[in-house]
Design a protein around this motif. Structure first.
Motif, PDB file in Angstrom:
ATOM      1  N   SER A  49      -5.764  30.642 -13.965  1.00  0.00           N
ATOM      2  CA  SER A  49      -4.551  29.347 -13.191  1.00  0.00           C
ATOM      3  C   SER A  49      -3.626  28.528 -14.460  1.00  0.00           C
ATOM      4  CB  SER A  49      -4.965  28.216 -11.972  1.00  0.00           C
ATOM      5  OG  SER A  49      -4.182  27.178 -11.690  1.00  0.00           O
ATOM      6  N   SER A  94      -3.763  21.467  -7.327  1.00  0.00           N
ATOM      7  CA  SER A  94      -3.755  22.750  -7.957  1.00  0.00           C
ATOM      8  C   SER A  94      -3.062  23.835  -6.636  1.00  0.00           C
ATOM      9  CB  SER A  94      -3.658  23.475  -8.922  1.00  0.00           C
ATOM     10  OG  SER A  94      -3.104  24.604  -9.286  1.00  0.00           O
ATOM     11  N   THR A 140      -4.059  26.887  -8.341  1.00  0.00           N
ATOM     12  CA  THR A 140      -4.994  27.142  -7.871  1.00  0.00           C
ATOM     13  C   THR A 140      -5.807  27.458  -6.590  1.00  0.00           C
ATOM     14  OG1 THR A 140      -6.098  25.822  -9.845  1.00  0.00           O
ATOM     15  CG2 THR A 140      -7.788  26.153  -8.847  1.00  0.00           C
ATOM     16  N   ARG A 151      -8.031  30.217  -5.321  1.00  0.00           N
ATOM     17  CA  ARG A 151      -8.955  30.369  -3.943  1.00  0.00           C
ATOM     18  C   ARG A 151      -9.124  31.122  -3.344  1.00  0.00           C
ATOM     19  NH1 ARG A 151      -9.724  24.762  -6.109  1.00  0.00           N
ATOM     20  NH2 ARG A 151     -12.185  25.241  -7.754  1.00  0.00           N
ATOM     21  N   LEU A 174     -13.014  32.973 -10.723  1.00  0.00           N
ATOM     22  CA  LEU A 174     -11.950  31.819 -11.291  1.00  0.00           C
ATOM     23  C   LEU A 174     -12.314  31.298 -12.371  1.00  0.00           C
ATOM     24  CD1 LEU A 174      -9.675  30.173 -10.378  1.00  0.00           C
ATOM     25  CD2 LEU A 174     -10.676  29.131  -9.247  1.00  0.00           C
ATOM     26  N   ASP A 230     -12.171  29.136 -15.111  1.00  0.00           N
ATOM     27  CA  ASP A 230     -12.056  27.700 -15.367  1.00  0.00           C
ATOM     28  C   ASP A 230     -12.176  26.688 -16.609  1.00  0.00           C
ATOM     29  OD1 ASP A 230     -15.104  27.938 -15.649  1.00  0.00           O
ATOM     30  OD2 ASP A 230     -15.085  26.075 -13.968  1.00  0.00           O
TER      31      ASP A 230
END
Ligand SMILES: Cc1cc2nc3c(=O)[nH]c(=O)nc-3n(C[C@H](O)[C@H](O)[C@H](O)COP(=O)(O)O)c2cc1C
Length: 172
Positions: free
Chosen positions: A7, A14, A17, A21, A35, A37
């Motif tokens: 992202s 966000s 993001t 998800r 994802l 991070d």
């Protein structure tokens, strides 16, 4: 198949993001979407540092990118450009030996905003990524939820095209 989602936004709420998800949730069996991070914790890119001792956070980013069959990027537009923190992450990947040829799918959660997407394409092409335009998704997410059926369907269709491209020899 293992995909890595990046992202371009550090915001807790966000939309980008959120789209990633949602993509994770609707991935078909046999397709895992992880994802990443750590973008906010990467140091500022410095070529001297890159050439001496690569920071552990960068080693980890590169490890996750290398292990992925493809990378999915959802990135907002800031002042007609790529957010600085995300461009910083891309700069750390420029010197990564196995980035060239990596399949990349782009999700644009604000189709009105075309500058950052164009810049992303230019940067990724320069990095020799394998862009998969047939997998790209452009869906307006402002005031909407990524779980809405129409948006989920657009994500599902893009992901299916991307999975097919990642599984093929590529180099189209
Ligand atoms: C500093 C800043 C600059 C922005 N510049 C633009 C812009 O140039 N064009 C645009 O369409 N949206 C712009 N936006 C709106 C963001 O792209 C939008 O809020 C987006 O949803 C942010 O992504 P996120 O929800 O994933 O954090 C800007 C927002 C901020 C905070």
């Amino acid at each position: 198949m293992h995909l890595l989602a990046l992202s371009g936004s550090l915001r807790a709420g966000s939309l980008n993001t959120g789209a990633l998800r949602a993509l994770q949730k609707l991935a078909p069996e046999g397709v895992a979407v992880a994802l990443y991070d750590g973008i906010g914790a990467l140091p500022h890119f410095n070529h001297d540092v890159e050439m001496s001792a690569l920071p552990e956070s960068v080693v980890e980013l590169r490890r996750q990118v290398a292990a992925a069959d493809g990378v999915v990027i959802a990135c907002p537009e800031y002042a007609h450009g790529i957010p600085g923190s995300f461009k910083n992450a891309l700069d750390w990947l420029v010197g990564m030996p196995d980035f060239p040829g990596k399949p990349v799918m782009l999700i644009n959660t604000s189709p009105r905003a075309s500058h950052a997407q164009a810049a992303l394409r230019e940067v990724l092409t320069t990095m020799s990524a394998r862009l998969v335009p047939e997998a790209d998704v452009a869906v307006e997410l402002r005031n909407r939820s990524a779980d809405e059926p129409e948006i989920a369907q657009a994500l599902r269709t893009g992901l299916a095209a991307f999975v097919e491209a990642c599984g093929s020899e590529g180099h189209s």
